[in-house]
Design an enzyme around this catalytic site. Structure first.
Site, PDB file in Angstrom:
ATOM      1  CE  LYS A 196      -2.167  -1.215   3.808  1.00  0.00           C
ATOM      2  NZ  LYS A 196      -1.505  -2.487   4.082  1.00  0.00           N
TER       3      LYS A 196
ATOM      4  NE  ARG B 123      -5.055  -0.955   9.433  1.00  0.00           N
ATOM      5  CZ  ARG B 123      -3.874  -0.658   8.865  1.00  0.00           C
ATOM      6  NH1 ARG B 123      -3.675   0.522   8.329  1.00  0.00           N
ATOM      7  NH2 ARG B 123      -2.927  -1.532   8.860  1.00  0.00           N
TER       8      ARG B 123
HETATM    9  P1  AP5 Z   1       4.771  -1.682   1.823  1.00  0.00           P
HETATM   10  O1  AP5 Z   1       4.487  -0.746   0.695  1.00  0.00           O
HETATM   11  O2  AP5 Z   1       5.479  -1.167   3.014  1.00  0.00           O
HETATM   12  O3  AP5 Z   1       3.406  -2.451   2.251  1.00  0.00           O
HETATM   13  P2  AP5 Z   1       2.185  -1.949   3.126  1.00  0.00           P
HETATM   14  O4  AP5 Z   1       0.956  -2.591   2.555  1.00  0.00           O
HETATM   15  O5  AP5 Z   1       2.193  -0.461   3.224  1.00  0.00           O
HETATM   16  O6  AP5 Z   1       2.533  -2.641   4.495  1.00  0.00           O
HETATM   17  P3  AP5 Z   1       2.415  -2.088   5.997  1.00  0.00           P
HETATM   18  O7  AP5 Z   1       3.168  -3.030   6.858  1.00  0.00           O
HETATM   19  O8  AP5 Z   1       2.754  -0.639   6.059  1.00  0.00           O
HETATM   20  O9  AP5 Z   1       0.876  -2.262   6.204  1.00  0.00           O
HETATM   21  P4  AP5 Z   1       0.088  -2.174   7.525  1.00  0.00           P
HETATM   22  O10 AP5 Z   1      -1.292  -2.006   7.017  1.00  0.00           O
HETATM   23  O11 AP5 Z   1       0.306  -3.322   8.413  1.00  0.00           O
HETATM   24  O12 AP5 Z   1       0.760  -0.933   8.302  1.00  0.00           O
HETATM   25  P5  AP5 Z   1       0.325   0.556   8.590  1.00  0.00           P
HETATM   26  O13 AP5 Z   1       1.531   1.374   8.683  1.00  0.00           O
HETATM   27  O14 AP5 Z   1      -0.759   0.996   7.680  1.00  0.00           O
HETATM   28  O15 AP5 Z   1       5.561  -2.912   1.194  1.00  0.00           O
HETATM   29  C1  AP5 Z   1       6.096  -3.920   2.029  1.00  0.00           C
HETATM   30  C2  AP5 Z   1       7.496  -4.326   1.532  1.00  0.00           C
HETATM   31  O16 AP5 Z   1       7.355  -4.965   0.260  1.00  0.00           O
HETATM   32  C3  AP5 Z   1       8.437  -3.140   1.290  1.00  0.00           C
HETATM   33  O17 AP5 Z   1       9.728  -3.496   1.655  1.00  0.00           O
HETATM   34  C4  AP5 Z   1       8.350  -2.884  -0.224  1.00  0.00           C
HETATM   35  O18 AP5 Z   1       9.541  -2.331  -0.720  1.00  0.00           O
HETATM   36  C5  AP5 Z   1       8.130  -4.294  -0.748  1.00  0.00           C
HETATM   37  N1  AP5 Z   1       7.314  -4.388  -1.966  1.00  0.00           N
HETATM   38  C6  AP5 Z   1       6.245  -3.632  -2.330  1.00  0.00           C
HETATM   39  N2  AP5 Z   1       5.722  -4.067  -3.489  1.00  0.00           N
HETATM   40  C7  AP5 Z   1       6.503  -5.128  -3.883  1.00  0.00           C
HETATM   41  C8  AP5 Z   1       6.479  -6.005  -5.004  1.00  0.00           C
HETATM   42  N3  AP5 Z   1       5.568  -5.909  -5.973  1.00  0.00           N
HETATM   43  N4  AP5 Z   1       7.407  -6.972  -5.067  1.00  0.00           N
HETATM   44  C9  AP5 Z   1       8.350  -7.108  -4.092  1.00  0.00           C
HETATM   45  N5  AP5 Z   1       8.431  -6.306  -2.993  1.00  0.00           N
HETATM   46  C10 AP5 Z   1       7.513  -5.319  -2.898  1.00  0.00           C
HETATM   47  O19 AP5 Z   1      -0.300   0.435  10.051  1.00  0.00           O
HETATM   48  C11 AP5 Z   1       0.506   0.110  11.158  1.00  0.00           C
HETATM   49  C12 AP5 Z   1      -0.307   0.189  12.445  1.00  0.00           C
HETATM   50  O20 AP5 Z   1      -0.828   1.520  12.629  1.00  0.00           O
HETATM   51  C13 AP5 Z   1      -1.533  -0.702  12.537  1.00  0.00           C
HETATM   52  O21 AP5 Z   1      -1.195  -1.991  12.950  1.00  0.00           O
HETATM   53  C14 AP5 Z   1      -2.367   0.056  13.572  1.00  0.00           C
HETATM   54  O22 AP5 Z   1      -1.900  -0.165  14.873  1.00  0.00           O
HETATM   55  C15 AP5 Z   1      -2.123   1.503  13.216  1.00  0.00           C
HETATM   56  N6  AP5 Z   1      -3.062   2.024  12.217  1.00  0.00           N
HETATM   57  C16 AP5 Z   1      -2.756   2.480  10.970  1.00  0.00           C
HETATM   58  N7  AP5 Z   1      -3.874   2.858  10.324  1.00  0.00           N
HETATM   59  C17 AP5 Z   1      -4.900   2.630  11.167  1.00  0.00           C
HETATM   60  C18 AP5 Z   1      -6.313   2.794  11.054  1.00  0.00           C
HETATM   61  N8  AP5 Z   1      -6.882   3.237   9.938  1.00  0.00           N
HETATM   62  N9  AP5 Z   1      -7.072   2.463  12.131  1.00  0.00           N
HETATM   63  C19 AP5 Z   1      -6.526   2.003  13.250  1.00  0.00           C
HETATM   64  N10 AP5 Z   1      -5.195   1.802  13.418  1.00  0.00           N
HETATM   65  C20 AP5 Z   1      -4.391   2.115  12.382  1.00  0.00           C
END
Ligand code: AP5
Ligand code: MG
Length: 220
Positions: A13, A88
């Protein structure tokens, strides 16, 4: 043009949000990014959110609503919005619809990036990010020119506090329990499109661009 990037942790994402921003100039609203920056700054909000993030649980809907509303209100660029990691939960989705409607806006496209859990876990375990510009690298797939150093900022890359296997497992459980029901919600609204998340970042991005362009054409 307002887009939601839906998908499990590690589906890409953040990566595609940045690519969409670079291609179309849409503004990214990444709720995980916002919360991590509050933690970094040591604010009250950061301290509260850290308690949830470090155990892989979602931050409460009501608090998240306030953060997102404030962020939407602060954006002057009207080209478009990309929601990365929001909504989410069904409650968050309902809030977003109502809030956007009150501003005479709406979501045009929900991209559900499909990646098997095994692949997503492998991607998360190899992820390194720049603490300054937020650029997301991967040790195998999106390598910086110099190992451990951001190409643009020359800063040392860091890993997130919630990458540990136990926490990642919990984040997936939360995704299945609370976020997956959004697929039905947006399917009913007729705006959900599935995107195969397997392939190089460029290949997957091309699929997303295909969807964005076809919806932009429809809107013209
Ligand atoms: P990346 O782009 O980082 O993936 P991502 O989907 O953004 O993964 P996240 O771990 O950030 O998702 P998440 O939803 O768990 O975390 P968030 O920060 O939103 O890609 C991953 C890796 O793959 C990278 O190394 C990239 O380079 C590589 N990659 C990408 N595409 C590729 C491809 N095609 N091939 C190979 N490699 C590739 O949330 C974290 C925490 O915040 C949550 O757990 C929660 O506690 C809180 N939070 C955030 N939003 C909310 C909300 N709306 N409500 C409540 N709590 C929230
Ligand atoms: Mg992310």
């Amino acid at each position: 043009m307002n887009i939601i990037l839906l998908g499990p942790p590690g589906s890409g994402k953040g990566t595609y949000a940045r690519m969409l921003n670079a291609k179309y100039g849409f503004t990214v609203i990444g709720t995980g990014v916002i919360l991590r920056s509050e933690i970094e700054k040591g604010t009250k909000l950061g301290k509260e959110s850290e308690e949830f993030m470090k155990i892989g649980k979602l931050f409460p809907d009501e608090l998240m609503a306030k953060i997102v509303a404030k962020k939407i209100d602060s954006i002057r660029n009207r080209k478009g919005l990309i929601f990365d990691g929001y909504p989410r939960t069904i409650k968050q989705a309902e809030f977003l619809d109502e809030y956007l409607e009150s501003k005479e806006m709406k979501i045009d496209l929900v991209c559900d990036v499909l990646v098997p859990e095994k692949v997503a876990v492998e991607r998360i375990s190899g992820r390194w990010s720049c603490p300054k510009c937020g650029f997301i690298y991967h040790v195998k797939y999106i390598k910086p020119k110099t190992l451990g150093i951001c190409d643009k900022c020359n800063k040392g890359l860091t890993q997130r506090a919630d990458e540990k296997p136990g926490i990642v497992k919990k984040r997936f459980q939360e995704y299945h329990r609370l976020t997956e029901p959004l697929k039905e919600y947006y399917t009913t609204l007729g705006i959900l499109k599935e995107v195969d998340g397997i392939g190089t970042p460029e290949e997957v991005f091309k699929r997303i661009v295909g969807l964005v362009d076809s919806i932009q054409k429809e809107k013209q």
